[in-house]
Design a protein around this motif. Structure first.
Motif, mmCIF file in Angstrom:
data_model
loop_
_atom_site.group_PDB
_atom_site.id
_atom_site.type_symbol
_atom_site.label_atom_id
_atom_site.label_comp_id
_atom_site.label_asym_id
_atom_site.label_seq_id
_atom_site.Cartn_x
_atom_site.Cartn_y
_atom_site.Cartn_z
ATOM 1 N N LEU A 153 0.832 -1.199 0.000
ATOM 2 C CA LEU A 153 0.000 0.000 0.000
ATOM 3 C C LEU A 153 0.875 1.260 0.000
ATOM 4 C CD1 LEU A 153 -2.621 -1.195 2.630
ATOM 5 C CD2 LEU A 153 -2.870 -1.173 0.141
ATOM 6 N N PRO A 154 0.386 2.369 -0.551
ATOM 7 C CA PRO A 154 1.200 3.585 -0.652
ATOM 8 C C PRO A 154 1.265 4.349 0.665
ATOM 9 C CG PRO A 154 -0.937 3.933 -1.684
ATOM 10 C CD PRO A 154 -0.886 2.482 -1.300
ATOM 11 N N LYS A 155 2.078 3.812 1.582
ATOM 12 C CA LYS A 155 2.220 4.410 2.909
ATOM 13 C C LYS A 155 3.675 4.708 3.252
ATOM 14 C CE LYS A 155 -1.868 2.176 4.926
ATOM 15 N NZ LYS A 155 -2.312 1.324 6.061
ATOM 16 N N GLY A 156 4.503 4.912 2.244
ATOM 17 C CA GLY A 156 5.870 5.335 2.483
ATOM 18 C C GLY A 156 6.933 4.312 2.181
ATOM 19 N N SER A 157 6.563 3.044 2.052
ATOM 20 C CA SER A 157 7.524 1.993 1.724
ATOM 21 C C SER A 157 7.156 1.296 0.423
ATOM 22 C CB SER A 157 7.601 0.971 2.868
ATOM 23 O OG SER A 157 7.990 1.589 4.075
ATOM 24 N N HIS A 158 6.335 1.966 -0.389
ATOM 25 C CA HIS A 158 5.943 1.414 -1.679
ATOM 26 C C HIS A 158 7.024 1.740 -2.714
ATOM 27 C CE1 HIS A 158 4.279 5.392 -1.037
ATOM 28 N NE2 HIS A 158 4.004 5.565 -2.320
ATOM 29 N N PRO A 159 7.178 0.902 -3.734
ATOM 30 C CA PRO A 159 8.347 1.015 -4.616
ATOM 31 C C PRO A 159 8.327 2.175 -5.579
ATOM 32 C CG PRO A 159 6.920 -0.759 -5.358
ATOM 33 C CD PRO A 159 6.370 -0.287 -4.047
ATOM 34 N N PHE A 160 7.140 2.696 -5.908
ATOM 35 C CA PHE A 160 7.053 3.813 -6.847
ATOM 36 C C PHE A 160 5.836 4.666 -6.493
ATOM 37 C CE2 PHE A 160 4.347 0.592 -8.514
ATOM 38 C CZ PHE A 160 5.144 -0.529 -8.759
ATOM 39 N N PRO A 161 5.894 5.958 -6.798
ATOM 40 C CA PRO A 161 4.810 6.863 -6.401
ATOM 41 C C PRO A 161 3.505 6.561 -7.121
ATOM 42 C CG PRO A 161 6.790 8.086 -6.998
ATOM 43 C CD PRO A 161 6.996 6.674 -7.445
ATOM 44 N N MET A 162 2.407 6.969 -6.483
ATOM 45 C CA MET A 162 1.102 6.896 -7.106
ATOM 46 C C MET A 162 0.919 8.133 -7.982
ATOM 47 S SD MET A 162 0.219 4.067 -5.789
ATOM 48 C CE MET A 162 -1.543 3.853 -6.042
ATOM 49 N N ARG A 163 -0.219 8.198 -8.665
ATOM 50 C CA ARG A 163 -0.493 9.376 -9.478
ATOM 51 C C ARG A 163 -0.597 10.611 -8.578
ATOM 52 N NH1 ARG A 163 -3.889 5.452 -12.313
ATOM 53 N NH2 ARG A 163 -2.855 4.983 -14.287
ATOM 54 N N ALA A 164 -0.171 11.727 -9.099
ATOM 55 C CA ALA A 164 -0.104 12.948 -8.284
ATOM 56 C C ALA A 164 -1.462 13.347 -7.723
ATOM 57 C CB ALA A 164 0.495 14.084 -9.102
ATOM 58 N N ASP A 165 -2.546 13.024 -8.431
ATOM 59 C CA ASP A 165 -3.882 13.415 -7.974
ATOM 60 C C ASP A 165 -4.593 12.312 -7.196
ATOM 61 O OD1 ASP A 165 -4.297 11.663 -10.065
ATOM 62 O OD2 ASP A 165 -5.803 12.893 -11.087
ATOM 63 N N ALA A 166 -3.892 11.231 -6.860
ATOM 64 C CA ALA A 166 -4.517 10.107 -6.153
ATOM 65 C C ALA A 166 -4.973 10.536 -4.753
ATOM 66 C CB ALA A 166 -3.551 8.938 -6.048
ATOM 67 N N ASP A 167 -6.161 10.110 -4.377
ATOM 68 C CA ASP A 167 -6.677 10.347 -3.033
ATOM 69 C C ASP A 167 -6.112 9.260 -2.120
ATOM 70 O OD1 ASP A 167 -8.044 10.721 -0.692
ATOM 71 O OD2 ASP A 167 -10.050 10.463 -1.537
ATOM 72 N N LEU A 168 -5.184 9.636 -1.257
ATOM 73 C CA LEU A 168 -4.551 8.671 -0.356
ATOM 74 C C LEU A 168 -4.880 8.965 1.102
ATOM 75 C CD1 LEU A 168 -1.078 8.332 -2.114
ATOM 76 C CD2 LEU A 168 -3.149 6.971 -2.456
ATOM 77 N N THR A 169 -5.927 9.754 1.336
ATOM 78 C CA THR A 169 -6.449 9.897 2.686
ATOM 79 C C THR A 169 -6.984 8.538 3.131
ATOM 80 O OG1 THR A 169 -8.660 10.445 1.882
ATOM 81 C CG2 THR A 169 -7.107 12.286 2.211
ATOM 82 N N PRO A 170 -7.242 8.342 4.417
ATOM 83 C CA PRO A 170 -7.790 7.049 4.832
ATOM 84 C C PRO A 170 -9.037 6.604 4.058
ATOM 85 C CG PRO A 170 -6.962 8.190 6.727
ATOM 86 C CD PRO A 170 -6.851 9.157 5.582
ATOM 87 N N PRO A 171 -10.049 7.471 3.843
ATOM 88 C CA PRO A 171 -11.169 7.023 2.998
ATOM 89 C C PRO A 171 -10.723 6.695 1.574
ATOM 90 C CG PRO A 171 -11.807 8.935 4.280
ATOM 91 C CD PRO A 171 -10.325 8.798 4.452
ATOM 92 N N GLY A 172 -9.763 7.469 1.050
ATOM 93 C CA GLY A 172 -9.230 7.163 -0.273
ATOM 94 C C GLY A 172 -8.509 5.830 -0.294
ATOM 95 N N MET A 173 -7.846 5.488 0.809
ATOM 96 C CA MET A 173 -7.148 4.204 0.898
ATOM 97 C C MET A 173 -8.150 3.053 0.935
ATOM 98 S SD MET A 173 -3.805 3.602 0.925
ATOM 99 C CE MET A 173 -2.988 4.934 1.798
ATOM 100 N N VAL A 174 -9.289 3.266 1.598
ATOM 101 C CA VAL A 174 -10.345 2.249 1.579
ATOM 102 C C VAL A 174 -10.826 2.031 0.149
ATOM 103 C CG1 VAL A 174 -12.712 1.731 2.307
ATOM 104 C CG2 VAL A 174 -11.079 2.670 3.956
ATOM 105 N N ARG A 175 -11.028 3.117 -0.586
ATOM 106 C CA ARG A 175 -11.434 3.017 -1.991
ATOM 107 C C ARG A 175 -10.386 2.280 -2.811
ATOM 108 N NH1 ARG A 175 -15.830 2.382 -4.377
ATOM 109 N NH2 ARG A 175 -14.677 0.772 -5.500
ATOM 110 N N LEU A 176 -9.121 2.541 -2.532
ATOM 111 C CA LEU A 176 -8.045 1.851 -3.242
ATOM 112 C C LEU A 176 -8.114 0.346 -2.992
ATOM 113 C CD1 LEU A 176 -4.357 2.987 -3.522
ATOM 114 C CD2 LEU A 176 -4.867 0.659 -2.780
ATOM 115 N N VAL A 177 -8.347 -0.050 -1.744
ATOM 116 C CA VAL A 177 -8.451 -1.490 -1.437
ATOM 117 C C VAL A 177 -9.629 -2.110 -2.177
ATOM 118 C CG1 VAL A 177 -8.822 -3.192 0.384
ATOM 119 C CG2 VAL A 177 -7.266 -1.260 0.783
ATOM 120 N N ILE A 178 -10.756 -1.420 -2.206
ATOM 121 C CA ILE A 178 -11.913 -1.929 -2.947
ATOM 122 C C ILE A 178 -11.585 -2.058 -4.431
ATOM 123 C CG2 ILE A 178 -14.246 -1.337 -3.740
ATOM 124 C CD1 ILE A 178 -14.225 -2.547 -0.977
#
Length: 288
Positions: free
Chosen positions: A61-86
């Motif tokens: 998951l993109p929490k600081g130890s992921h190998p490459f960055p996500m898209r600049a406009d990606a929602d990575l707030t906790p609700p956004g992270m839930v959406r990412l998992v879904i």
């Protein structure tokens, strides 16, 4: 027994960006959600113990130890992270899964189960953020700094320095981390895009998310296990017990001789606890 760092790495392109993941075994699917400043390697000792009976799926998951960055406009707030998992589950064609969460991955697992209970077969939480503790109490003073332009990235970069790295991982891992695994946790922070991503997540943490999840989990009916670290320095045991009382029928247990990162300190004991719980609460799965 562990799986090597380069074993069976796969990648999915999601709306938020590319996600690296591993899977092992066949059978009912288990998805493992890690915390911040680590990646899926934290489950390297747990997965081989379960892969003989279950399909174990481990995203980075993109929490600081992921190998490459996500898209600049990606929602990575906790609700956004839930959406990412879904989105991740949808991309793999998984309708319903067992979810195992640790640290902030446990907070995401709570929010996931609260918002999408139909996607959860069983919920297993190790030591993690709960109720009013999101972010953890020791990191809370740093959160306001992430709103100052440019400063958040510098704060994230501190974890790449030896003094901060040593103190942080000592506080959450009782028995240490192998050098090559620790490097996989901290080396990505050299990338400004990765630092941007973890700052997005950290900035978005707030007690309202975990409190709302707890209120919704009061009507969650799937089998749930709270497996807390007996020697946790970050997350209070009483919060784990409170969470077990909040979720109807949830089981609470302590994993001995471990701090917050239970999969690092006690992978075999954690795997045994998970296996026993799943065996006692087995249900049919739509996806195998």
């Amino acid at each position: 027994m562990t799986y090597p760092l380069d074993d069976s790495v796969h990648q999915l392109d999601l709306p938020q960006g590319a996600i690296r993941y591993r899977y092992s075994g066949t059978g009912a699917p288990i998805v493992f959600l890690h915390g911040a400043l680590c990646n899926g390697e934290i489950w390297r000792g747990v997965v081989p113990e379960l892969a003989g009976e279950y399909r174990c799926i481990v995203p980075d998951l993109p929490k600081g130890s992921h190998p490459f960055p996500m898209r600049a406009d990606a929602d990575l707030t906790p609700p956004g992270m839930v959406r990412l998992v879904i989105d991740f589950l949808d991309a793999l064609g998984l309708e319903r899964v067992v979810v195992v969460g640790n640290d902030s991955g446990g907070a995401i697992a709570q929010m996931l189960a609260a918002a999408y209970p139909e996607r959860i077969d069983q919920l297993i939480l190790t030591s993690c953020d709960t109720f009013g503790q999101f972010p953890p109490r020791y990191l809370k003073p740093l959160r306001p700094l992430t709103f100052i332009p440019g400063l958040g990235s510098q704060v994230a970069k501190l974890w790449y320095t030896k003094p901060v790295r040593s103190l942080f991982y000592w506080s959450i891992v009782k028995h240490g981390v192998e050098p090559e695994v620790l490097n996989s946790y901290v080396a990505p922070l050299r990338d400004p895009g990765v630092r941007r991503d973890v700052v997005k997540f950290f900035r978005g943490t707030a007690p309202r998310h975990t409190r709302r999840a707890a209120r919704q989990l009061a009507t969650f009916t799937r089998p749930s296990l709270i497996a807390w670290a007996a020697d946790d320095l970050w997350f209070r045991r009483k919060n784990g017990r409170r969470l077990a009382r909040t979720i109807p029928g949830a089981t609470f247990t302590l994993i001995p001789d471990t701090r917050t990162f239970v999969p690092e300190d006690q992978p075999i004991e954690l795997a045994r606890t998970i296996r026993d719980f799943l065996a006692a609460n087995s249900t049919p799965h739509a996806i195998q």
